[in-house]
Design an enzyme around this catalytic site. Sequence first.
Site, PDB file in Angstrom:
ATOM      1  CG  PHE A   1      -1.598  -1.344   1.422  1.00  0.00           C
ATOM      2  CD1 PHE A   1      -2.453  -1.906   0.479  1.00  0.00           C
ATOM      3  CD2 PHE A   1      -1.327  -2.067   2.562  1.00  0.00           C
ATOM      4  CE1 PHE A   1      -3.019  -3.151   0.681  1.00  0.00           C
ATOM      5  CE2 PHE A   1      -1.885  -3.317   2.769  1.00  0.00           C
ATOM      6  CZ  PHE A   1      -2.734  -3.867   1.826  1.00  0.00           C
TER       7      PHE A   1
ATOM      8  CB  THR B   1      -2.518  -5.162  -8.044  1.00  0.00           C
ATOM      9  OG1 THR B   1      -1.195  -5.323  -8.561  1.00  0.00           O
ATOM     10  CG2 THR B   1      -2.451  -4.202  -6.865  1.00  0.00           C
TER      11      THR B   1
ATOM     12  CE  LYS C   1     -13.112 -13.888  -9.113  1.00  0.00           C
ATOM     13  NZ  LYS C   1     -13.257 -15.349  -9.352  1.00  0.00           N
TER      14      LYS C   1
ATOM     15  CD  GLU D   1      -1.788   4.789  -5.366  1.00  0.00           C
ATOM     16  OE1 GLU D   1      -1.389   5.440  -4.394  1.00  0.00           O
ATOM     17  OE2 GLU D   1      -1.173   4.715  -6.436  1.00  0.00           O
TER      18      GLU D   1
END
Length: 764
Positions: free
Chosen positions: A247, A475, A659, A731
């Site tokens: 993150f 991700t 997805k 983000e």
Amino acid sequence: MSTTETRPGTQADKGYQALGSRRDRADGRLKIQGLAPYAVEKSLENLAYAVVVQSTIPHGKIVNMDTDKARQAPGVLAVYNHESGLTIHPAKTFSSGGAAAQAFLPLQSDKVLWNGQHIALVVAETLEQATEAAALISTEYSGEEAAIHPDDPKAEPESSEATTVSWGEAVPSLAAAEVQVGGVYTTPREYNCPIEPHGCIAHWQNGELTLWEPSQWVGGARQVVSEWMAIDSAKVRVLSPYVGGGFGCKGGIQPHSALACVASRELDRPVKLALTRPQTFTAFGGRPRTHQQLALGATREGQLVSIVHESWNETALEDVHTEPCNSVTPLMYASPNFQSHHKLIHLNTVNPGWMRAPGENPSSFAIEVAMDELASKLKMDPIALRLKNYAEQDPQAGIPWSSRRLKEAYQAGAEAFGWHQRPLEPRTLREGRQLIGWGMASGTYPVRRTPGEAQIVLHGDGSIEVQSSGVDIGTGTYTILAQTAADVLHVPSDSIRVTLGDTRLARAPVAGGSQLANVLTGAVHKTALALRDALITLAVGTPGSPLFQVPPEKIRLADGALRLETQSDTRISLAELLRLSGNEELVAHQDTFGKEAGEEDRDAAASTASMMIPPTEGGVSAHSWSAIFVEVAVDEDFGTVRVRRMVGAFDSGRVYNPKLTESQWIGGMVMGIGQALLEEGMIDSRDGRIMNANLADYLVPVNADIPALETINVGEPDFLATALGGKAVGELGIVGVAAAISNAVWHATGKRIRDLPITQDKLL
């Protein structure tokens, strides 16, 4: 509900699970089975274990450190401190165009600049021995007066001219405005808290260093390590096969890794250093505290005439991190007059760092709550006010948007949420002792782009491997790159192997700024086209091939073979073509650099921030957009806030895998709930100690805190933004969430909370 983008006639429609399909994550099964190898799980012979000792005062000098008991403890190999003579050289920081997260160098002096600074390192045969020995070290300090909080008289703000934005006559226009609203909006210190804490394994061999490091940017890590250790970057290899969350905090390599590297060099054996969870709160920084004073001036009809914005964020005493709180305010709404200044306040703290949507996140909180306040004062619907001030082009840059489907996001989100039923007045909706509130906010995130490379290898057995030094931080990079290659080469994407996270592979930039998917899909697509063309050339030029001397335009790829377009039986498999042509493998390597770029440019893109292209490059302004809708229930007696449902409508351009995209949007929304209601670093005013440096006391949302979350895709391919039409995803999901929740809490209670998190004491 989520919309799925399909493109008629693509291979995604033919069972290849290429771009556009909802393919499961390629690494998902490995992770749930515990088979995904993380960096600190690397097994090496003769491995030693290191434990960091941290300071217990916020400012001063080390007068004496008693290490005798630690050195004599069982299994101890070495104890290092500032007197040990370990040399770590300065590395260029990200804010200066480099890749280091901090300028701080551990164990280089007796100075203490914050509570929790690295001051010693113990290395032993086992982790238990190193931990026991570290506890035996005692340190005497000569304390100095510290600046713990931003309101300390010693903490003078420093202007950051690079973030100043101004046009028109903002201050007089605000004073003359018919309607004025605004206030002070603050966010606390927040921490990234990935499930995988920071740690690494360093191994020196024959003057070269291999580092296993959980990293969002192996190229940047290699560059920093080479600077720290004063060796050529070609002698450094960094591997990061999987990352257990970051993150932002794993975007730049942190100083504890320098300690592992230098200890391995001194001891001539591999060294593992893993930070404890409490140590992660002071070994590197999360989002800094921010403070924004924002005022809006408007006509009685709701037309903005002026925005005046002053802000600051905290940073380290001898380091710099800028959290630009004015990154959204100049973009979101059309105002003829605007003025914004951002400042830095240096404190005795570890240098803050990146945390999901740095800058955009706090910036959106202030402007979106202020817009809700203006709507309330004017008795206007919040969406109607936003539409009245809709910016048809970038107000700051004065250029068109590459695309902006924010109106469509408002409409789709409002319809799904049932927004038309919302009463204007607060404290109107209730269920027994529960006050019900509905709130919304807008969000945006820029499309950042850095050139990158990709390599695809066709092996002798016909298998295909995509290679990149870019990393998958959870991700879906492994998955999307296979889908990209499948889109061109027309083989099932689950048959394509993807190898990532190794500096020996094709160069790639940081997996941060929501850029990597767009960067690497563009590079892989181009590389796959080159491989396809090379295969066709080989097929028509190899004697004995059934396609020998066939016009290239009549050949197609499908299911691991080349075939004649009009006669599917006239075909040759990829493996047979390699065998027949005498090739053990076929390699294609392409990049997205300009023709004038040299090797130095390619190295710079992979190891520094110097090649990142701003969102306004090319005459258009490229951004993703969102609209967040929230329902909360506030207990009238106890002041507890529960988010009951949330709808997010997003414009991220073309969606490569719905997805995975929805998963990223939802992840951001969940983090936004934590930011709005739970997360706050608590700092002891006496000594700068982080009082809740653990996952028991630093509150993050758990399953019970999360309601039904709905995502809606309103995006369309934006080829002005990126090569394959995608825009920022990862983000975007968090931007605007805290503001929407705050606005919903006001609608429920009539109390306006401008200070995050929204806790019971602020409502009762």
